[in-house]
Design an enzyme around this catalytic site. Structure first.
Site, PDB file in Angstrom:
ATOM      1  N   LYS A 223      -6.295  -0.759  26.258  1.00 24.50           N
ATOM      2  CA  LYS A 223      -5.966  -1.318  24.947  1.00 24.50           C
ATOM      3  C   LYS A 223      -7.109  -1.031  23.971  1.00 24.50           C
ATOM      4  O   LYS A 223      -6.884  -0.676  22.823  1.00 24.50           O
ATOM      5  CB  LYS A 223      -5.689  -2.825  25.064  1.00 24.50           C
ATOM      6  CG  LYS A 223      -4.320  -3.085  25.683  1.00 24.50           C
ATOM      7  CD  LYS A 223      -4.088  -4.510  26.116  1.00 24.50           C
ATOM      8  CE  LYS A 223      -2.739  -4.589  26.835  1.00 24.50           C
ATOM      9  NZ  LYS A 223      -2.506  -5.848  27.529  1.00 24.50           N
TER      10      LYS A 223
ATOM     11  N   GLN B 225      -5.181 -11.448  28.070  1.00 24.25           N
ATOM     12  CA  GLN B 225      -4.570 -10.663  29.156  1.00 24.25           C
ATOM     13  C   GLN B 225      -4.090 -11.589  30.277  1.00 24.25           C
ATOM     14  O   GLN B 225      -4.847 -12.415  30.781  1.00 24.25           O
ATOM     15  CB  GLN B 225      -5.611  -9.657  29.686  1.00 24.25           C
ATOM     16  CG  GLN B 225      -5.073  -8.701  30.727  1.00 24.25           C
ATOM     17  CD  GLN B 225      -4.020  -7.742  30.165  1.00 24.25           C
ATOM     18  OE1 GLN B 225      -4.178  -7.178  29.094  1.00 24.25           O
ATOM     19  NE2 GLN B 225      -2.930  -7.580  30.899  1.00 24.25           N
TER      20      GLN B 225
ATOM     21  N   ASP C 147       0.997 -10.313  20.938  1.00 32.18           N
ATOM     22  CA  ASP C 147       1.784 -10.154  22.169  1.00 32.18           C
ATOM     23  C   ASP C 147       3.187 -10.753  21.999  1.00 32.18           C
ATOM     24  O   ASP C 147       4.073 -10.507  22.812  1.00 32.18           O
ATOM     25  CB  ASP C 147       1.075 -10.893  23.328  1.00 32.18           C
ATOM     26  CG  ASP C 147       0.615  -9.948  24.427  1.00 32.18           C
ATOM     27  OD1 ASP C 147       1.060  -8.782  24.419  1.00 32.18           O
ATOM     28  OD2 ASP C 147      -0.176 -10.386  25.279  1.00 32.18           O
TER      29      ASP C 147
END
Ligand code: NDP
Length: 298
Positions: A53, A97, A120
């Protein structure tokens, strides 16, 4: 023989668009989008995802912060950090994450992220907006799947999409996305899961089949309708029969045989995976625009 949907190439196109947009934004507003990615603990797969990322963000000019925390980080410490990032005008996107260590309550952490920084798309505010068809942050993997589907099958109105898997990060948001009444969706949606008795009965009816289960080679040729578009989200590491002692990545779909009946199919790796990251970058630019009162289409 099926068309192989090149997720890597499509993701590169999207990344190039994002890069140009970031350059334009920087020229006009003198600042760039910034993404903070938090990793708690040393899960090797998560470490790879987080590194990826960062690398991809930097490639398109997005400022990227990697915050690596010890696996003993407490829930409160993580909440405090998220509070600081929520209040930091230099941070546009916050991504924690997953999975988190078992002593941390994932839902509570997701709920703590400011919905306008929730790149997200997992916060209940964004989930709710997705369900009712309002503009929101779409979770990156379903967003990437949708992009692959609409590029492969331009007229998807009324097509039957069968999704195997109902997780909160893939199956459920994808189902909500594809049932919406707009020209990137408008599908008939069926969702299968562990309580589905005969999965093949449903998958054989799919014009579009999306599999997000996490079981290597679960979908075989006899479970797929001739001419279907098949999107394989699964990532499974198995022993490589051709290289004893080595492992390889495969999807949930038995690629070699489904390839013979499908109209189009994504490979693993190189299908959905790169799209997930490309959509994260898009979401980060969107977050920047929302927070700076810049029109989304500018
Ligand atoms: P989860 O484990 O959270 O969910 C799996 C889903 O599959 C559940 O809904 C489960 O049903 C269902 N399921 C499990 N076994 C069966 C079965 N035998 N028959 C029917 N349904 C079954 O997984 P995720 O959604 O997080 O991930 C799925 C896969 O996608 C994984 O391989 C993951 O690594 C990959 N992935 C890939 C991404 C990418 O960027 N390419 C991103 C995210 C995930 P039930 O709800 O009944 O338990």
């Amino acid at each position: 023989m099926a068309i192989i949907i090149d997720g890597k190439a499509i993701a590169s196109e999207i990344k190039e668009e994002v890069k140009q947009e970031v350059e334009k934004l920087e020229q006009k507003y003198g600042k760039k989008p910034a993404l903070a990615v938090i990793l708690v603990g040393n899960n090797p797969a998560s470490e790879v995802y987080v590194r990826n990322k960062k690398k991809n963000s930097e490639e398109v000019g997005i400022n990227s912060w990697q915050i690596l925390l010890d696996e003993h980080t407490t829930q409160q410490e993580l909440l405090t950090l998220i509070g600081q990032l929520n209040n930091d005008n230099n941070v546009n996107g916050i991504l924690v994450q997953l999975p988190l260590p078992s002593h941390i309550n994932e839902n509570e952490i997701i709920n703590a992220i400011d919905p306008v920084k929730d790149v997200d798309g997992f916060h209940p505010v964004n989930t709710g907006k997705l369900v009712i068809g309002e503009d929101c942050f779409i979770p990156c993997t379903p967003y990437g799947c949708q992009e692959l589907i609409v590029r492969t099958m331009p007229d998807i109105k009324g097509k039957h999409i069968v999704i195997v898997g109902r997780s909160n990060i893939v199956g459920k948001p994808l189902a909500n996305l594809m049932v919406q009444k707009n020209n990137r969706a408008n599908c008939i949606v069926t969702v299968c899961h562990t309580a589905t008795k005969d999965i093949g009965y449903y998958t054989r009816q799919a014009d579009i089949l999306v599999v997000a289960v996490g079981k290597a080679n679960m979908i075989t040729k006899d479970m797929v309708k001739k001419g279907a578009v098949v999107i394989d989200v699964g990532i499974n590491r198995i022993n490589d029969p051709e290289n004893p002692g080595k492992t390889k990545l495969v999807g949930d779909v038995k690629f070699d045989e489904v390839y013979e009946v499908a109209h189009a199919i994504t490979p693993v790796p190189g299908g959905v995976g790169p799209m997930t990251i490309a959509m994260l970058l898009k979401n980060t630019v969107k977050a920047f625009k929302l927070q700076n009162n810049i029109a989304i289409n500018e």
